[in-house]
Scaffold this active site. Sequence first.
Site, short mmCIF file in Angstrom:
data_model
loop_
_atom_site.label_atom_id
_atom_site.label_comp_id
_atom_site.label_asym_id
_atom_site.label_seq_id
_atom_site.Cartn_x
_atom_site.Cartn_y
_atom_site.Cartn_z
N GLU A 234 -11.50 5.47 -5.04
CA GLU A 234 -11.80 4.47 -5.38
C GLU A 234 -12.64 3.67 -6.45
OE1 GLU A 234 -12.60 2.35 -2.98
OE2 GLU A 234 -10.32 3.87 -1.92
N ARG B 137 0.73 -1.05 -0.44
CA ARG B 137 -0.25 -0.36 -0.09
C ARG B 137 0.89 0.77 -0.29
NH1 ARG B 137 -2.78 4.25 0.39
NH2 ARG B 137 -5.09 4.40 0.70
N ARG C 46 -1.21 -5.43 4.28
CA ARG C 46 -0.99 -5.04 3.22
C ARG C 46 0.57 -4.05 4.22
NH1 ARG C 46 -5.07 -1.91 -0.06
NH2 ARG C 46 -4.66 -0.57 1.97
#
Length: 258
Positions: free
Chosen positions: A144, A136, A184
């Site tokens: 998004e 990330r 992540r």
Amino acid sequence: MMSKDKNRTNDVLIEAGLLSLVLTGTTLATYRGYTRYLRQIRNARGIPSKVFRKRWLYGKVTAVGDGDNFHFFHMPGGLFGGWGWLRSTPQLEKIDIVKKSRNSKRLLDFFRSSNKYVDLPVQYKNKRRLPTISVRICGVDAPERSHFGNPAQPYSEEALIWLQHEILGKKLWIKPLNIDQYGRCVASIRYWTRFGYKDLSLQMLKEGLALVYEGKSNAEFGGREKIYRRHEFIAKSKRIGMWSQKKLETPGDYKRKL
């Protein structure tokens, strides 16, 4: 005579002991060197705690699934670590790049700033099912994409295409900072361009394809929050990328509505 033989035996034993110590020390040093510099990290959870905020990891981007995350194949030691001649590196399937034709609607929208991102060439296809670290990108939030039937945010596709164009199939450096709630690795990213090494988070902000991360949990900036906020302000004032919209819904606001 017996005394001389005894002395020789003692000398041999001492030499054997010293050689054993040297070999043991060499083996331990080799093992430590391997585990520190040459052992591949195969997923985010496998990153040693001593690596976070201290070491840069070298590897290849094998997949880009969203505008602010990607999959990273760790290649410790690079060429000197045997990658490409002793250890195999993943090869991504190339895409035949065809110049995109503009239909009448695209011609009417020719001057929209998003066109320059949509038309960027992406050279490779994502490659999945590899031992990779899910990364990330630190300090930023991209628009998004469509999830679970929810509509995509404006500029989400542009952010994805730009990121694929910039890093997919390329080698870069990551500095792990933390592990987020999705498992992540939140990391600072540096990648090479013809103008030198670039900070990926900063480049996304300059392009107007992300804004400074709004969340309170797992907020990581790699010590560059002030720089990021300054360049977000510049992009916003110049109405670059996502800031060209008359009304902007941030990724954070979008996610809170879901």
